[in-house]
Design a protein around this motif. Structure first.
Motif, short mmCIF file in Angstrom:
data_model
loop_
_atom_site.label_atom_id
_atom_site.label_comp_id
_atom_site.label_asym_id
_atom_site.label_seq_id
_atom_site.Cartn_x
_atom_site.Cartn_y
_atom_site.Cartn_z
N THR A 82 -3.02 7.34 16.58
CA THR A 82 -3.68 7.97 15.42
C THR A 82 -5.01 8.62 15.83
O THR A 82 -5.34 9.73 15.40
N SER A 83 -5.77 7.92 16.67
CA SER A 83 -7.05 8.48 17.12
C SER A 83 -6.81 9.76 17.91
O SER A 83 -7.53 10.77 17.73
N LEU A 84 -5.84 9.76 18.82
CA LEU A 84 -5.56 10.96 19.61
C LEU A 84 -5.07 12.10 18.73
O LEU A 84 -5.43 13.27 18.94
N ARG A 85 -4.25 11.79 17.72
CA ARG A 85 -3.72 12.87 16.89
C ARG A 85 -4.78 13.43 15.96
O ARG A 85 -4.86 14.65 15.76
N GLU A 86 -5.62 12.59 15.38
CA GLU A 86 -6.60 13.07 14.40
C GLU A 86 -7.84 13.66 15.06
O GLU A 86 -8.39 14.66 14.59
N LEU A 87 -8.34 13.01 16.13
CA LEU A 87 -9.57 13.49 16.76
C LEU A 87 -9.30 14.54 17.83
O LEU A 87 -10.10 15.46 18.04
N GLY A 88 -8.18 14.34 18.54
CA GLY A 88 -7.75 15.37 19.49
C GLY A 88 -8.80 15.71 20.54
O GLY A 88 -9.34 14.85 21.23
N ASP A 89 -9.10 17.05 20.58
CA ASP A 89 -10.00 17.55 21.62
C ASP A 89 -11.44 17.16 21.39
O ASP A 89 -12.29 17.39 22.27
N THR A 90 -11.79 16.61 20.25
CA THR A 90 -13.17 16.22 20.01
C THR A 90 -13.58 14.99 20.82
O THR A 90 -14.76 14.72 20.96
N LEU A 91 -12.56 14.24 21.31
CA LEU A 91 -12.86 13.05 22.11
C LEU A 91 -13.17 13.46 23.54
O LEU A 91 -12.56 14.40 24.08
N PRO A 92 -14.11 12.77 24.18
CA PRO A 92 -14.37 13.04 25.60
C PRO A 92 -13.16 12.63 26.44
O PRO A 92 -12.36 11.79 26.04
N PRO A 93 -13.04 13.22 27.62
CA PRO A 93 -11.89 12.89 28.49
C PRO A 93 -11.80 11.40 28.80
O PRO A 93 -10.69 10.85 28.88
N GLU A 94 -12.94 10.72 28.99
CA GLU A 94 -12.88 9.29 29.30
C GLU A 94 -12.28 8.50 28.14
O GLU A 94 -11.49 7.56 28.35
N ALA A 95 -12.63 8.86 26.90
CA ALA A 95 -12.10 8.15 25.73
C ALA A 95 -10.61 8.39 25.60
O ALA A 95 -9.83 7.46 25.29
N ARG A 96 -10.19 9.66 25.84
CA ARG A 96 -8.76 9.94 25.75
C ARG A 96 -7.99 9.15 26.82
O ARG A 96 -6.90 8.63 26.56
N ALA A 97 -8.56 9.06 28.02
CA ALA A 97 -7.88 8.31 29.09
C ALA A 97 -7.79 6.83 28.74
O ALA A 97 -6.76 6.18 29.01
N ASP A 98 -8.86 6.29 28.12
CA ASP A 98 -8.81 4.88 27.74
C ASP A 98 -7.73 4.62 26.68
O ASP A 98 -7.00 3.62 26.74
N LEU A 99 -7.64 5.55 25.70
CA LEU A 99 -6.62 5.39 24.66
C LEU A 99 -5.21 5.49 25.26
O LEU A 99 -4.31 4.74 24.90
N GLN A 100 -5.01 6.42 26.16
CA GLN A 100 -3.69 6.56 26.80
C GLN A 100 -3.34 5.33 27.64
O GLN A 100 -2.20 4.86 27.66
N LEU A 101 -4.36 4.79 28.35
CA LEU A 101 -4.12 3.57 29.13
C LEU A 101 -3.78 2.39 28.21
O LEU A 101 -2.89 1.59 28.53
N ALA A 102 -4.46 2.32 27.06
CA ALA A 102 -4.16 1.24 26.12
C ALA A 102 -2.73 1.35 25.60
O ALA A 102 -2.01 0.35 25.46
#
Length: 549
Positions: free
Chosen positions: A349-369
């Motif tokens: 949900t975070s990746l879909r709603e926030l998308g590109d607004t998240l920094p790369p490190e946050a996106r990588a953490d969410l993907q790893l989770a």
């Protein structure tokens, strides 16, 4: 297949093997029962009313001859009445030893011999004095009373021996029933002890689909011909089965069944039909043997009922355990699957709603989770599938497997699942075994997963491989706090967790044990292993005796 014969509406079947009990295991017991039967076979029918025998007549004649010879040799040396007393002694011995009628006959013979040889006028049977008639009456009275009393005492002694033998059989039967754990053992006990009481062969018939089958006989080595089951016996057994009533044997010399058949009835259903040889109706211990046969039939029926109740209790307990396991499994699913699912849904949900607004490190953490929780869900599902497979019964496909390859595959899988863990392998050069590689790999992976779970990060896991002449041993050792002594005996119980705060369903070690046992091996735990810390789990798999292919 059973051989069947038809006699009217009667259907008869017997098995090629008369007894379903392992013969090699009960040979000594059969011999003991046969010896007991042989001890009970001799029957001393020498009561006071027993008919005289040739041997009895010859023995009485010998006693009288000895009395006459002794009297002749002592004439003039001993007082005159001595000869009369010697003949009295001969009559007494004959009556005691050979019975009432031989005693009476010896009394007449003793009077005649004494009168002929030693009473004037000699060598005639003429009675010169009326007092000689008194002597004859004394001879007869002594012989009659002595023979009668001796016969009655012998009858009482025979009856006491018979009662003791019957009690011995009942005691032996009760002991054997207490040790019986299946219907075949009960049937064998019934046939052996019925034969001991009836002094002849016995059979046990079990109804199967309205067909009577001989499932036990005594002697066990006897064939059906030796058991003397003819058409009349078959019809009597069928009547006992269909009418649920005892069918007595016919008297000797009459046409009909020579076996008596007793049905064992439970809930208006015949469970067994017992057949025993016809008893000798002239035996002094007949009543005790008949009562003992009734007791054996009753006790056998109770033993079969007890076995059925025990089986029903076992089935009820298994059903209760299965329901408890199902309830625990549903509870575990609702708790342990919710956390990774919530993490995955939140990250997506975070990746879909926030998308590109998240920094790369946050996106990588969410993907790893998402990846880690998906792997965690996959392990849960694998455990549940393996548990379901074990409950349904594993169907193994055993092939030649190199344990070293299986260890390498499990370590590679664990390295992907736990990238921070440090896993070392020692002694992977092992002989080939017969196993299913997928099951063994799953068991090893579960042990590694358990070691990582209960170790401080970064987790250190050691895998040691060893082989002896009889087995291969795979040991997984962690460096965690170890297992508490009170918990080590319960770690293989479903849903048990030595540390309730640790993640997981508590199924990992249970599944490991089931998988290893299915492969013919064993799984044991040891804790602590070094410095009062750590635990080691040992998988032991037997080496096959045949050559590898």
């Amino acid at each position: 297949m059973p051989h069947k014969e038809a006699t009217g509406d009667f259907v008869w079947a017997h098995k090629d093997c008369v007894n379903t009990v392992d013969r090699s295991a009960i040979t000594a017991q059969n011999q003991a029962m046969q010896d007991q039967s042989n001890r009970m076979l001799p029957y001393d029918d020498r009561g006071w009313s027993a008919l005289p025998s040739v041997w009895g007549g010859m023995g009485a004649t010998a006693f009288l001859g000895l009395a006459a010879l002794t009297t002749h040799l002592t004439l003039g040396l001993l007082p005159e009445p001595t000869g009369l007393f010697l003949f009295f002694a001969a009559v007494l011995l004959s009556a005691v030893r050979f019975g009432f009628w031989i005693g009476i006959a010896s009394a007449f013979a003793a009077f005649a011999a004494f009168n002929f040889l030693f009473v004037l006028p000699l060598y005639t049977f003429r009675i010169a004095h009326p007092g000689d008639l008194v002597v004859l009456a004394e001879f007869l009275l002594v012989a009659g009373l002595t023979g009668f009393l001796a016969g009655r005492l012998r009858e009482e002694a025979d009856a006491a021996k018979g009662r003791a033998a019957v009690l011995e059989v009942l005691s032996s039967f009760a002991s054997e029933l207490a040790e019986a754990h299946d219907l075949a053992a009960i049937e064998h006990a019934l046939s052996a002890h019925l034969a001991a009481l009836a002094l002849g062969p016995s059979v046990v018939l079990r109804p199967t689909d309205e067909v009577l089958q001989i499932t036990a006989a005594f002697p066990v080595e006897a064939s059906l011909d030796e058991a003397s089951l003819d058409a009349a016996d078959m019809q009597a057994a069928d009547r006992a089965f269909r009418r649920r009533s005892t069918q007595d044997s016919t008297q000797p010399g009459w046409q009909g069944a020579r076996f008596a058949f007793v049905p064992l009835v439970q809930n208006d259903t015949v469970v067994l039909v017992l057949g025993h040889h016809s008893l000798n109706r002239q035996r002094s211990d007949l009543r005790y043997r008949e009562q003992a046969i009734e007791v054996i039939c009753h006790q056998g029926n109770l033993a079969i009922e007890r076995m059925g109740l025990a089986k029903a209790a076992d089935e009820a307990r298994i059903t209760a355990d299965r329901e408890s396991l199902r309830a625990s499994l549903l509870t575990s699913l609702s708790h342990d699957l919710r956390t990774p699912l919530a993490t995955i849904l939140g990250a997506i949900t975070s990746l879909r709603e926030l998308g590109d607004t998240l920094p790369p490190e946050a996106r990588a953490d969410l993907q790893l989770a998402i990846e880690e929780e998906a792997q965690r869900l996959s392990r849960y599902v694998d455990n549940l599938l393996q548990m379901t497979r074990m409950q349904a019964g594993l169907s193994l496909r055993l092939v030649w497997v190199d344990p070293g390859d299986v260890v390498a595959a499990a370590v590679a899988r664990a390295a992907r699942a736990f990238p921070t863990a440090q896993i070392t392998v020692a002694g992977a050069d092992l002989p080939m075994i017969r196993a299913e590689a997928a099951l063994l790999e799953q068991a090893l992976f579960n042990l590694i997963d358990n070691a990582v779970k209960f170790s401080a990060k970064p987790a250190l896991v050691d895998i040691a491989c060893a082989a002896s002449t009889a087995e291969v041993t795979l040991t997984v050792t962690d460096h965690g706090p170890g297992i508490a002594p009170e918990a080590i005996n319960h770690i293989f119980t479903p849903f048990f967790r030595a540390n309730p705060a640790a993640p997981g369903t508590g199924l990992g070690l249970t599944i490991c044990q089931g998988l290893v046992q299915a492969l013919g091996g064993s799984l044991t735990a040891e804790s602590p292993v070094q410095g009062m810390r750590g635990s080691a789990l040992h998988i032991r798999l037997p080496l096959p005796t045949g050559p590898a292919r």
